[in-house]
Design a protein around this motif. Structure first.
Motif, short mmCIF file in Angstrom:
data_model
loop_
_atom_site.label_atom_id
_atom_site.label_comp_id
_atom_site.label_asym_id
_atom_site.label_seq_id
_atom_site.Cartn_x
_atom_site.Cartn_y
_atom_site.Cartn_z
N GLY A 33 44.37 34.47 52.79
CA GLY A 33 45.21 34.79 52.37
C GLY A 33 46.33 34.14 51.98
N ILE A 34 46.30 32.93 53.49
CA ILE A 34 47.42 31.37 54.28
C ILE A 34 47.06 30.57 52.86
N PHE A 35 45.97 30.27 52.88
CA PHE A 35 45.29 29.02 52.31
C PHE A 35 44.82 29.16 50.70
N ILE A 38 48.12 32.54 48.45
CA ILE A 38 49.04 32.58 48.19
C ILE A 38 49.35 31.40 47.12
N PRO A 39 48.65 30.12 47.35
CA PRO A 39 48.94 29.09 46.16
C PRO A 39 48.53 29.40 45.12
N HIS A 40 47.57 29.88 44.79
CA HIS A 40 47.02 29.89 43.69
C HIS A 40 47.72 31.53 43.14
N PHE A 41 47.55 32.85 43.52
CA PHE A 41 47.67 33.49 43.02
C PHE A 41 49.22 33.83 43.64
N GLY A 42 50.64 33.75 44.55
CA GLY A 42 51.63 33.62 44.75
C GLY A 42 52.35 35.85 44.44
N PRO A 43 52.86 35.76 44.52
CA PRO A 43 53.24 37.37 44.95
C PRO A 43 51.88 38.04 45.52
N PHE A 44 50.68 38.01 44.54
CA PHE A 44 49.04 38.76 44.84
C PHE A 44 49.04 38.21 46.37
N GLY A 45 49.04 36.92 46.21
CA GLY A 45 48.82 36.24 47.76
C GLY A 45 49.81 36.57 48.61
#
Length: 122
Positions: A33-35, A38-45
């Motif tokens: 999720g962190i790496f 979050i960087p690729h999917f924003g809010p979904f991440g």
């Protein structure tokens, strides 16, 4: 633990090995999720990471939490798990049973037998 004529009620906790396994895999999903998420999917991440973190914490609590008491199972006289009795007090259970009988969903014999079982648990 409660003993009664129809069997016994016990609680159980997942083993520490299962808890550690859940913590390890949960930690892996938090890192994903962190790496990645979050960087690729924003809010979904962010949602992914928070859910993975919650699952990891819950696994740790189940395995190592002092206040955690696992779910109840019921074991009959032969050592086989049985279905848990319906939740609620005796009066409520008797009312539900009477409703089933009044609606002709159970026979008189079934009603009498189950009523006797409920009253024996008192």
């Amino acid at each position: 633990m409660k003993h009664n004529r129809n069997g016994r009620r016990v609680t159980y906790r997942p083993g520490k090995t299962a808890g550690v396994f859940g913590i390890i895999w949960g930690g892996i999903f938090v890192l994903i999720g962190i790496f990645v998420a979050i960087p690729h999917f924003g809010p979904f991440g962010i949602l992914w990471t928070l859910m993975a973190l919650a699952i990891t914490a819950f696994n740790g609590y189940q395995a190592f939490g002092k206040g955690y008491q696992g779910p109840e199972i019921y074991i009959d006289e032969d050592g086989e798990p049985t279905q848990a009795p319906p939740a609620g007090d005796t009066q409520q259970r008797l009312e539900q049973l009477r409703t089933l009988y009044d609606q002709r969903l159970i026979t008189q014999e079934e009603y009498d037998e189950k009523r006797k079982q409920i009253l024996e648990e008192l």
